[in-house]
Structure formats: C-alpha cells, structure tokens
Scaffold this active site. Structure first.
Site: not given
Ligand code: COA
Length: 159
Positions: A16, A127, A40, A89
């Site tokens: 991140h 994460s 989650k 990624r």
């Molecule tokens: N380096 C390391 N890890 C990374 C990364 C990077 N550059 N980018 C992503 N990851 C990891 C994250 O830590 C996460 O790990 P985890 O699943 O073990 O927690 C995983 O990859 C997935 O990342 P991401 O897809 O960004 O998921 P997230 O849970 O961190 O974030 C939201 C997702 C919250 C941004 C998304 O669900 C959202 O926008 N929610 C709001 C509701 C909404 O608007 N929904 C859409 C309507 S259709």
C-alpha cells in the site's frame, strides 16, 4: 488533480505504501480512505487503522487520511476528488477492478479510476496474508512498516 486511494488497510502494508508514495507524487492531494468492507472481519478498528496510516505517511505532505462508510462514489459529493487510484498486483486483480471501475463510473460519471502497477516486490502481498503469517508466529518485518508490526504484536498480546 486530487485523488482518493480507498481500501480496508487492515493493516497498511509496504505494498500500500508503495502505491501511496507514488500516487502522492502525481496528486495535488491524495486522500487515503479507510473503508468499511462488510465482507471482512477486521483485526484493527477503523480508528486504529487511520492512526497507523497517519503515522506511517507522516513524512508525505499532501496526504489526508479519511474514513468512509457506504458507497465509494458518494465520496465525490463530500470531498473535492477527481479520481480513484487503485493498485493492480497481478492479472487476477484486473477483472474485479475492471468491474468496480465500470460500475463506479456508471453510478458517478465523475468517478474515473486510475490504475498503478504494484511494484513486483509486493505483488503477492495482501493484508490478510500478513495477518495470517503473524498470527502463526512468522516474521513480517519485510512486509509492513515497524510501527505496524509493533501494533500487530500488541494485538496478539492482548488476545
Ligand atoms: N499492495 C499490497 N496489498 C494490496 C495492494 C498493494 N498495492 N493492493 C491491494 N492489496 C491487498 C489488500 O490489502 C487487500 O487484502 P485483504 O483482502 O487481505 O484485505 C486485497 O489486496 C484486496 O484489495 P482491495 O480490492 O483494494 O480490497 P480492500 O478491502 O482493501 O478495499 C474497497 C476494497 C473498500 C475499496 C471496496 O470494497 C469499496 O470501494 N467498498 C465500498 C463500497 C462500494 O462502493 N462498493 C462498490 C459498489 S459496486
């Protein structure tokens, strides 16, 4: 251009931070949004995650950490944001992110999503993997900033 980098950040990792540092050089202001992902079960509270992110990005002047619940696109009504930044990624991230980007723009035409390629060094990181390795007694110093590792150690001791 002001950008928003959303995520669960439970906890923030070096992957991140790589995206944050690179996006902050491109953005006027980079908002980091700690989002509530209802699918989650978190290790850190939203407040704890915000504090950790603030501490590890302390040296970056144009970063603002916020929290947001609900639809990400609603953030465009509250903050002066022009684009969402996400890190890719691997190819496996693409399909999901493509879908999210399309549906977000469908709901909010101003919501452009910009993708940055995650540094290959962190391409395998997530994460939950860091939490799992830590929970099973593995070393995580190479995956997350020292402050985060200490906070995770404290969490484990509290259990
Ligand atoms: N380096 C390391 N890890 C990374 C990364 C990077 N550059 N980018 C992503 N990851 C990891 C994250 O830590 C996460 O790990 P985890 O699943 O073990 O927690 C995983 O990859 C997935 O990342 P991401 O897809 O960004 O998921 P997230 O849970 O961190 O974030 C939201 C997702 C919250 C941004 C998304 O669900 C959202 O926008 N929610 C709001 C509701 C909404 O608007 N929904 C859409 C309507 S259709």
């Amino acid at each position: 251009m002001n950008m928003i980098y959303p995520g669960s950040f439970d906890p923030i990792t070096n992957g991140h931070l790589d995206i944050i540092r690179r996006a902050a050089t491109l953005a006027d202001t980079l908002y980091i949004a700690v989002m509530v992902n209802h699918s989650k079960s978190p290790m850190f509270s939203i407040e704890e995650r915000v504090e950790l992110i603030q501490q590890v990005t302390d040296d970056i002047d144009n970063v603002i950490v916020i929290t947001f619940e609900g639809l990400l696109v609603n953030v465009f009504q509250t903050y002066p944001i022009e684009a969402i930044v996400k890190g890719l990624r691997a190819i496996s991230d693409f399909e999901y992110e493509f879908q999210m980007a399309q549906i977000n723009r469908e709901m909010q035409p101003r919501a452009e999503t910009l993708f940055m390629m995650t540094n290959p060094e962190w391409g395998y990181l997530s994460s939950s993997l860091v939490r799992e390795i830590h929970g099973l007694g593995g070393k995580i110093d190479q995956f997350a900033p020292p402050l985060v590792v200490s906070a995770m150690n404290r969490k484990l001791e509290e259990k």
